[in-house]
Scaffold this motif. Structure first.
Motif, short mmCIF file in Angstrom:
data_model
loop_
_atom_site.label_atom_id
_atom_site.label_comp_id
_atom_site.label_asym_id
_atom_site.label_seq_id
_atom_site.Cartn_x
_atom_site.Cartn_y
_atom_site.Cartn_z
N SER A 243 10.26 49.28 40.37
CA SER A 243 8.90 48.88 40.85
C SER A 243 8.16 48.22 39.62
O SER A 243 7.29 47.36 40.10
CB SER A 243 8.21 50.22 41.26
OG SER A 243 8.72 50.60 42.70
N PRO B 74 6.89 42.37 42.39
CA PRO B 74 6.00 41.98 43.39
C PRO B 74 6.08 42.98 44.51
O PRO B 74 7.28 43.07 44.76
CB PRO B 74 6.25 40.49 44.02
CG PRO B 74 7.66 40.27 43.62
CD PRO B 74 8.23 41.17 42.28
N SER C 26 3.82 45.31 47.81
CA SER C 26 2.36 45.56 48.67
C SER C 26 2.54 47.25 48.73
O SER C 26 3.36 47.83 48.91
CB SER C 26 2.44 44.90 49.91
OG SER C 26 3.71 45.25 50.51
N VAL D 241 -1.58 44.32 47.24
CA VAL D 241 -0.95 43.38 46.79
C VAL D 241 -0.70 43.10 45.51
O VAL D 241 -1.82 42.56 44.71
CB VAL D 241 -0.73 41.88 47.64
CG1 VAL D 241 0.34 41.09 47.36
CG2 VAL D 241 -0.82 42.44 49.26
N GLY D 242 0.24 43.19 44.86
CA GLY D 242 0.32 42.98 43.41
C GLY D 242 1.45 43.00 42.58
O GLY D 242 2.77 42.72 43.47
N VAL D 243 1.49 43.36 41.25
CA VAL D 243 2.76 43.34 40.61
C VAL D 243 2.66 44.82 40.10
O VAL D 243 1.72 45.15 39.42
CB VAL D 243 3.08 42.33 39.50
CG1 VAL D 243 4.29 42.34 38.46
CG2 VAL D 243 3.02 41.01 40.31
N VAL E 67 -0.78 48.97 39.15
CA VAL E 67 -0.44 47.65 39.77
C VAL E 67 -1.57 46.63 39.38
O VAL E 67 -2.58 47.07 39.57
CB VAL E 67 -0.49 47.70 41.37
CG1 VAL E 67 -0.27 46.48 41.99
CG2 VAL E 67 0.41 48.73 41.97
N SER F 289 -3.38 43.59 40.18
CA SER F 289 -3.80 42.74 41.59
C SER F 289 -5.09 42.14 41.38
O SER F 289 -6.12 42.60 40.92
CB SER F 289 -4.03 43.78 42.70
OG SER F 289 -4.34 43.28 43.82
N HIS G 77 8.76 46.53 48.26
CA HIS G 77 8.75 45.42 47.33
C HIS G 77 9.34 43.97 48.01
O HIS G 77 9.87 43.82 49.25
CB HIS G 77 10.25 45.80 46.69
CG HIS G 77 9.97 46.67 45.62
ND1 HIS G 77 11.01 47.03 44.67
CD2 HIS G 77 9.21 47.72 45.44
CE1 HIS G 77 10.40 48.06 43.77
NE2 HIS G 77 9.54 48.30 44.29
N ALA G 78 8.38 43.11 47.77
CA ALA G 78 8.74 41.69 48.19
C ALA G 78 9.99 41.13 48.06
O ALA G 78 10.71 41.58 47.00
CB ALA G 78 7.71 40.69 47.41
N THR H 101 13.38 39.06 47.30
CA THR H 101 13.58 38.46 46.09
C THR H 101 14.44 37.11 46.39
O THR H 101 15.21 37.36 47.13
CB THR H 101 14.40 39.07 45.02
OG1 THR H 101 15.63 39.58 45.47
CG2 THR H 101 13.35 40.27 44.22
#
Length: 226
Positions: A176, A180, A182, A192-194, A206, A208, A222-223, A225
């Motif tokens: 994680s 990226p 949520s 939402v962030g990293v 995070v 954000s 996780h978004a 890839t």
């Protein structure tokens, strides 16, 4: 105290999700732990338990295991011999407010079929291309590593600097971080962030919208890839 089961029909995962497993398909066990020190930062323990189980999986199978915050056991696609990675297990920790005892519930998917997987992102060791390990050997090794990390955690109590050093082993495995993502948070707006870090008390940090937010409880996705 350790309880091992072969069949699970009414299990409960994080956020009260249903957790079932047919007979003979998974390594499932619960461990009751009794901290000896005063007022521990007990939220760190489930993360260290994740490290312990990853170490056990690697020892028994030879395949690298990773963690998605807080304590999803993951085999990445690039680490899976079949190229088909995913969530291979999980850990749920609960504390009894009266006694201070902590129960770790742990499940590892050994040879669940595709039709038995709870979600598309899940997998099992055999689907990942790992030869089927003996469940007793895997559980035994996991208990040994849990004892190691529990002893280390119990010794430092609420010493923040020492807790932070223990978490370095978790950070090394946490997919994680840098990803990226949520986060759905109970009683708070979605985020939402990293993934930026792990706090000394085990929270996910995070980045954000130009600020850093500490997530204590949340459902992380996780978004994809590219």
């Amino acid at each position: 105290v350790v309880l091992v089961t072969d069949l699970q029909t009414a299990g409960r995962g994080r956020l009260d999700r249903s957790w079932e497993a047919p007979s003979g398909t998974s390594a499932m066990f619960s461990v009751v732990l009794h901290p000896t020190g005063p007022d521990h930062e007990w939220g760190v323990l489930p993360l260290l338990a994740g490290v312990a189980v990853c170490e056990a999986m690697e020892f028994v199978t030879g395949v690298r295991a990773s963690l998605k915050w807080p304590n999803d056991l993951v085999i990445r696609d690039e680490d899976a011999p079949s190229g088909r990675g995913g969530k291979v297990g999980g850990i749920l920790a609960e504390r009894d407010a009266q006694t201070g005892a902590i129960v770790l519930g742990i499940g590892i998917n050994i040879d669940l079929a595709e039709s038995d997987l709870p979600v598309a992102a899940a997998t099992s060791l055999t689907l990942a291309g790992v030869p089927r390990p003996r469940r007793a050997k895997l559980i035994g090794r996991a208990l040994s590593r849990i004892e190691h990390w529990f002893t280390a955690w119990d010794a430092v109590g609420t010493d923040t600097a020492s807790l932070d050093r223990l978490l370095d082993s978790y950070r090394e495995r946490c997919i994680s971080l840098g990803a990226p993502l949520s986060v759905v948070r109970p009683g708070a707006p979605d985020l939402v962030g990293v993934g930026a870090g792990i706090s000394p008390t085990g929270s996910l940090l995070v980045d954000s919208d130009g600020s850093q937010v500490a997530v204590v409880v949340g459902d992380v996705t996780h978004a994809p890839t590219r």
